[in-house]
Design a protein around this motif. Structure first.
Motif, PDB file in Angstrom:
ATOM      1  N   LYS A 117     -19.952  22.403  33.837  1.00 33.95           N
ATOM      2  CA  LYS A 117     -19.943  24.137  34.374  1.00 33.95           C
ATOM      3  C   LYS A 117     -21.271  24.316  32.555  1.00 33.95           C
ATOM      4  N   THR A 141     -20.412  21.971  29.837  1.00 30.95           N
ATOM      5  CA  THR A 141     -19.457  20.794  29.561  1.00 30.95           C
ATOM      6  C   THR A 141     -19.446  20.039  31.030  1.00 30.95           C
ATOM      7  N   GLU A 142     -19.048  18.440  30.924  1.00 26.59           N
ATOM      8  CA  GLU A 142     -18.488  17.655  32.099  1.00 26.59           C
ATOM      9  C   GLU A 142     -16.927  18.553  32.190  1.00 26.59           C
ATOM     10  N   VAL A 143     -16.289  18.906  33.363  1.00 25.84           N
ATOM     11  CA  VAL A 143     -15.011  19.149  33.913  1.00 25.84           C
ATOM     12  C   VAL A 143     -15.150  18.257  35.198  1.00 25.84           C
ATOM     13  N   LYS A 144     -13.623  18.651  35.953  1.00 27.91           N
ATOM     14  CA  LYS A 144     -13.019  17.846  36.952  1.00 27.91           C
ATOM     15  C   LYS A 144     -12.161  18.683  38.035  1.00 27.91           C
ATOM     16  N   GLY A 145     -12.283  19.204  39.028  1.00 25.13           N
ATOM     17  CA  GLY A 145     -12.085  20.275  39.766  1.00 25.13           C
ATOM     18  C   GLY A 145     -11.593  19.807  40.982  1.00 25.13           C
ATOM     19  N   LYS A 201     -17.573  17.588  38.163  1.00 26.18           N
ATOM     20  CA  LYS A 201     -18.416  19.008  38.441  1.00 26.18           C
ATOM     21  C   LYS A 201     -18.735  18.861  36.355  1.00 26.18           C
ATOM     22  N   ILE A 221     -19.931  26.502  37.613  1.00 18.45           N
ATOM     23  CA  ILE A 221     -18.903  25.683  38.226  1.00 18.45           C
ATOM     24  C   ILE A 221     -20.580  24.865  39.452  1.00 18.45           C
ATOM     25  N   THR A 267     -21.364  31.769  34.130  1.00 17.96           N
ATOM     26  CA  THR A 267     -20.022  30.536  34.348  1.00 17.96           C
ATOM     27  C   THR A 267     -20.585  29.844  35.243  1.00 17.96           C
TER      28      THR A 267
END
Length: 112
Positions: free
Chosen positions: A60, A31-35, A58, A7, A5
């Protein structure tokens, strides 16, 4: 089997995909993610007002691979995603107990 995985920054997705394709990796999930991490977000100015952006966009990427390919996949992602700037991302490797290809019923390494 391992689940890799990563990011990464969104604009590096194509570079990472190309690097994995050259290794013969047949598929991945993005996958579009935020962090946030050490970067802790940043401030932006919109219509004259300054506001804090605490969660940064970000992507993933998840790739299931046989144990012997995990190191080369991690290296390829690291090289392709690196900009040398803060916020380049992280890569995590964990065990993958079981995989099943729904269409054919193949399991584990055959399903990858």
């Amino acid at each position: 089997m391992k689940l890799v995985t990563a990011i990464i920054k969104p604009f590096k997705v194509d570079d990472v995909r190309d690097a994995l394709t050259k290794l013969g990796i047949a598929g991945l999930t993005a996958t579009e993610v935020k962090g946030f991490g050490r970067q802790k977000g940043h401030t932006q100015i919109y219509r004259g007002a300054e506001y804090a952006v605490n969660f940064l966009p970000k992507v993933k990427i998840e790739v299931a691979v046989p144990d012997e390919r995990a190191a080369s996949v991690v290296e390829a992602i690291a090289v392709a995603a690196k900009t040398g700037q803060i916020g380049d991302g992280k890569i995590f490797v964990g065990p993958l107990e079981h995989a099943l290809r729904i269409r054919t019923g193949e399991t584990d390494a055959d399903a990858l």
